[in-house]
Design an enzyme around this catalytic site. Structure first.
Site, PDB file in Angstrom:
ATOM      1  N   ASP A  12      13.004  67.880  20.793  1.00  0.00           N
ATOM      2  CA  ASP A  12      11.723  67.642  20.117  1.00  0.00           C
ATOM      3  C   ASP A  12      10.590  68.298  20.900  1.00  0.00           C
ATOM      4  O   ASP A  12      10.722  68.555  22.103  1.00  0.00           O
ATOM      5  CB  ASP A  12      11.427  66.136  20.034  1.00  0.00           C
ATOM      6  CG  ASP A  12      12.487  65.403  19.237  1.00  0.00           C
ATOM      7  OD1 ASP A  12      13.147  66.044  18.403  1.00  0.00           O
ATOM      8  OD2 ASP A  12      12.647  64.192  19.471  1.00  0.00           O
TER       9      ASP A  12
HETATM   10  N1  URA Z   1      16.975  62.756  20.980  1.00  0.00           N
HETATM   11  C1  URA Z   1      15.686  62.718  20.607  1.00  0.00           C
HETATM   12  O1  URA Z   1      15.208  61.722  20.077  1.00  0.00           O
HETATM   13  N2  URA Z   1      14.922  63.793  20.860  1.00  0.00           N
HETATM   14  C2  URA Z   1      15.378  64.909  21.468  1.00  0.00           C
HETATM   15  O2  URA Z   1      14.619  65.863  21.677  1.00  0.00           O
HETATM   16  C3  URA Z   1      16.721  64.927  21.850  1.00  0.00           C
HETATM   17  C4  URA Z   1      17.510  63.842  21.593  1.00  0.00           C
END
Ligand code: URA
Length: 242
Positions: A103
């Site tokens: 993310d």
């Molecule tokens: N899980 C999440 O919630 N975000 C990420 O970036 C990776 C795994």
């Protein structure tokens, strides 16, 4: 393959600048000067020299990036900086992409490569490549929550996730909403969208900070600062391919 493509992939220059170098007679193929970029070469058996020096053809590139917050795991984006834009000019290539996604506000280990087969293999749900994260959670991560993660949770949208190993490393009073902060490590075996955040939401807890520290056998290099990257070693590439 075409000689101009070979030269561009060997890092001599762009397809158009390579044309000029060819015209200048700086390139030899098996000892003969070759000025035509369309000339066909066998990348595995021919000796191509530039300015008298033999060139080694490299098809695939592999980098380990410590992704900072604020950049998106994509090759193109109209608004935000992308992870491939963190590569230096000399390392940037149009065909490099991130393996899987983190993310925008997640930090840590991200592989960048132009090896489509490896990228596909590492992100295929069937392969269950382990991913390990460090996180700070608003609330107290108790043994009861650890057990819930170990048996497999149902997310808020009804989707089931495979069991994940949750380790509570530190719990302390903090000015978070709940008044507590937990530092944890979690190992998951799938890669669903926002998976870690959604697993904690399923137990009414919130992820305040998330960093990926391992993918398969590949660990985040402690010497890499946020936004920095390095070439993967042959051993690391081989171990990812296993
Ligand atoms: N899980 C999440 O919630 N975000 C990420 O970036 C990776 C795994």
């Amino acid at each position: 393959m075409r000689l101009d493509k070979f030269l561009a992939e060997a890092g001599i220059g762009t397809r158009s600048s390579v044309k000029i170098l060819l015209k200048k007679g700086l390139v030899t193929v098996a000892g003969q000067v070759q000025k035509d970029g369309r000339f066909q070469v066998d990348k595995n058996s021919v000796e191509v020299c530039f300015d008298g020096k033999p060139l080694i053809y490299q098809e695939f590139y592999y980098y380990l990036l410590n992704k900072p917050q604020g950049v998106v795991s994509a090759t193109k984006d109209n608004i935000f900086k992308t992870v491939v834009q963190l590569l230096d000019k000399k390392d940037f290539r149009e065909d490099i992409f991130p393996v899987g996604r983190l993310d925008k506000n997640t930090e840590g280990l991200l592989i960048l490569t132009n090896d489509g087969a490896l990228g596909h293999d590492l992100t295929q749900p069937k392969k269950h490549v382990e991913k390990e994260y460090f996180a700070r959670i608003d609330g107290k991560v108790t043994n009861e929550i650890i057990d819930k993660f170990a048996t497999g949770l149902t997310l808020k949208n009804g989707e089931k996730v495979k069991p994940g190993e949750l380790y509570s490393e530190k719990v302390y009073e903090s000015d978070t909403q709940s008044g507590w902060m937990s530092e944890i490590r979690i190992v998951i075996h799938e890669g669903k969208f926002h998976q870690v955040k959604r697993m904690f939401e399923a137990v009414e807890m919130y992820v305040l900070y998330l960093k990926r520290i391992r993918m398969g056998n590949l660990k985040l290099d402690k010497n890499l600062k946020l936004g920095d990257y390095r070439i993967l070693t042959i051993e690391e590439i081989e171990s990812l391919k296993k």
